[in-house]
Design an enzyme around this catalytic site. Structure first.
Site, PDB file in Angstrom:
ATOM      1  N   HIS A 132      29.044 -13.202   9.883  1.00  0.00           N
ATOM      2  CA  HIS A 132      30.391 -13.761   9.702  1.00  0.00           C
ATOM      3  C   HIS A 132      31.313 -13.269  10.814  1.00  0.00           C
ATOM      4  O   HIS A 132      32.070 -14.059  11.401  1.00  0.00           O
ATOM      5  CB  HIS A 132      30.929 -13.340   8.334  1.00  0.00           C
ATOM      6  CG  HIS A 132      32.390 -13.598   8.137  1.00  0.00           C
ATOM      7  ND1 HIS A 132      32.881 -14.679   7.423  1.00  0.00           N
ATOM      8  CD2 HIS A 132      33.488 -12.903   8.552  1.00  0.00           C
ATOM      9  CE1 HIS A 132      34.198 -14.640   7.432  1.00  0.00           C
ATOM     10  NE2 HIS A 132      34.593 -13.568   8.098  1.00  0.00           N
ATOM     11  N   GLU A 133      31.274 -11.985  11.119  1.00  0.00           N
ATOM     12  CA  GLU A 133      32.145 -11.446  12.164  1.00  0.00           C
ATOM     13  C   GLU A 133      31.779 -12.013  13.524  1.00  0.00           C
ATOM     14  O   GLU A 133      32.660 -12.303  14.348  1.00  0.00           O
ATOM     15  CB  GLU A 133      32.076  -9.916  12.172  1.00  0.00           C
ATOM     16  CG  GLU A 133      32.562  -9.254  10.890  1.00  0.00           C
ATOM     17  CD  GLU A 133      33.949  -9.714  10.457  1.00  0.00           C
ATOM     18  OE1 GLU A 133      34.767 -10.080  11.329  1.00  0.00           O
ATOM     19  OE2 GLU A 133      34.213  -9.731   9.249  1.00  0.00           O
ATOM     20  N   HIS A 136      33.325 -15.341  14.000  1.00  0.00           N
ATOM     21  CA  HIS A 136      34.711 -15.257  14.485  1.00  0.00           C
ATOM     22  C   HIS A 136      34.728 -15.135  16.009  1.00  0.00           C
ATOM     23  O   HIS A 136      35.570 -15.729  16.686  1.00  0.00           O
ATOM     24  CB  HIS A 136      35.417 -14.049  13.876  1.00  0.00           C
ATOM     25  CG  HIS A 136      35.995 -14.299  12.515  1.00  0.00           C
ATOM     26  ND1 HIS A 136      36.812 -15.366  12.238  1.00  0.00           N
ATOM     27  CD2 HIS A 136      35.890 -13.595  11.357  1.00  0.00           C
ATOM     28  CE1 HIS A 136      37.195 -15.317  10.966  1.00  0.00           C
ATOM     29  NE2 HIS A 136      36.635 -14.261  10.406  1.00  0.00           N
ATOM     30  N   GLU A 202      38.610 -18.615   7.925  1.00  0.00           N
ATOM     31  CA  GLU A 202      37.644 -17.835   7.156  1.00  0.00           C
ATOM     32  C   GLU A 202      36.525 -18.727   6.637  1.00  0.00           C
ATOM     33  O   GLU A 202      35.362 -18.336   6.629  1.00  0.00           O
ATOM     34  CB  GLU A 202      38.341 -17.115   5.999  1.00  0.00           C
ATOM     35  CG  GLU A 202      39.211 -15.945   6.418  1.00  0.00           C
ATOM     36  CD  GLU A 202      38.452 -14.873   7.184  1.00  0.00           C
ATOM     37  OE1 GLU A 202      37.259 -14.643   6.888  1.00  0.00           O
ATOM     38  OE2 GLU A 202      39.046 -14.273   8.088  1.00  0.00           O
TER      39      GLU A 202
END
Length: 281
Positions: A132-133, A136, A202
């Site tokens: 997930h990071e 980003h 998100e």
């Protein structure tokens, strides 16, 4: 990517204008000129050094394959899957389970995880979080996210400056202009964060992280665990600097009130539902 550059430019212009307006309220024309110079310098510093400042704020310690092979090798494998340069990897000594990414571009990115999240999650779940990071990073969310945190922090600093130097007439009672400004600065900082950071990012990082890891259920399970435990475990640095809360995978703030202004995370249940809808596609 182009949209993030527009948002970044607007934020940078906004901080200069806000500094100039407050400088004029506090010190007249001379105060405005000084504040404009400070605002310009803040923009330069924010672009080049804000990521390092955030990591230092959280006392993040950088690790490598020898000092933390578990986390480092996990991030390296995921970065390769995502076709990204290897980011710097840091660990934050905090009990609250959380993680974030920072940096001005994929070539100068960093990801950080707390010791709490590393203890709480299984390897599969942690892999989903770090993916997930990295999403980003791949989506280039990190520049606008980091600069937004710096801008909001600068507004708070400006408020403190106004309280210290707002009494231009030498009397004990505060300058009424400055007093009114102080009342709106904290909500203004929160609004800037909310306008600059869309909650949809998100969802995008969740989807991208699930694609990078190839395991939507792992990230869904991780989010459920983090949401269940993070609220009961305070993260003191985040409470002191609520403008950084939007960088985390889960909102780290415990209270409402003004802190609620910095909430930029969608409901965890909605995030989990979207991830689980990806399974079997």
């Amino acid at each position: 990517m182009f949209g993030n550059w527009i948002k970044t430019s607007i934020l940078m212009a906004g901080i200069v204008a806000l500094f100039g307006a407050m400088g004029a309220a506090i010190g007249g024309q001379q105060g405005m000129l000084i504040a404009l110079v400070v605002g310009g310098a803040m923009n330069f510093w924010a672009y080049w050094f804000s990521d390092k400042a955030v990591l230092k704020m959280y006392n993040a310690r950088q690790v490598d394959a020898s000092t933390s092979p578990y986390l480092y090798n996990m991030v390296r494998e995921l970065a390769q899957r995502a076709d990204l340069p290897m980011p710097k990897v840091s660990i934050i000594d905090e009990d609250q389970p959380n993680a974030f990414a920072t940096g001005r571009n994929p070539e100068n990115a960093a990801v950080a995880a707390t010791t709490g999240i590393m203890r709480m999650l299984s390897e599969r779940e942690l892999r989903g979080v770090m993916a997930h990071e990295l999403a980003h990073v791949k989506n280039r969310d990190i520049l606008i996210s980091t600069i937004s945190a710096t801008v909001a922090g600068a507004i708070s600093m400006l408020a403190n400056f106004g309280m210290l130097f707002g009494n231009r007439d030498g009397e004990d009672r505060p300058n009424p202009i400055v007093s009114i400004a102080m009342m709106i600065l904290a909500p203004l900082a929160g609004m800037i964060i909310q306008m600059a950071i869309s909650r949809t990012r998100e969802f995008g990082a969740d989807r991208g992280g699930a694609e990078i890891s190839g395991d939507p259920e792992a990230l869904a399970s991780a989010l459920a665990k983090i949401d269940a435990y993070a609220r009961g475990i305070p993260m003191h640095t985040a409470e002191q600097h609520p403008e950084t809360a939007q960088m985390m995978i889960m909102n780290p703030l415990s209270g409402g009130g003004l802190r609620g202004l910095f909430s930029t995370h969608p409901a965890t249940q909605d995030r989990i539902a979207r991830l689980r809808a990806m399974i079997g596609r």
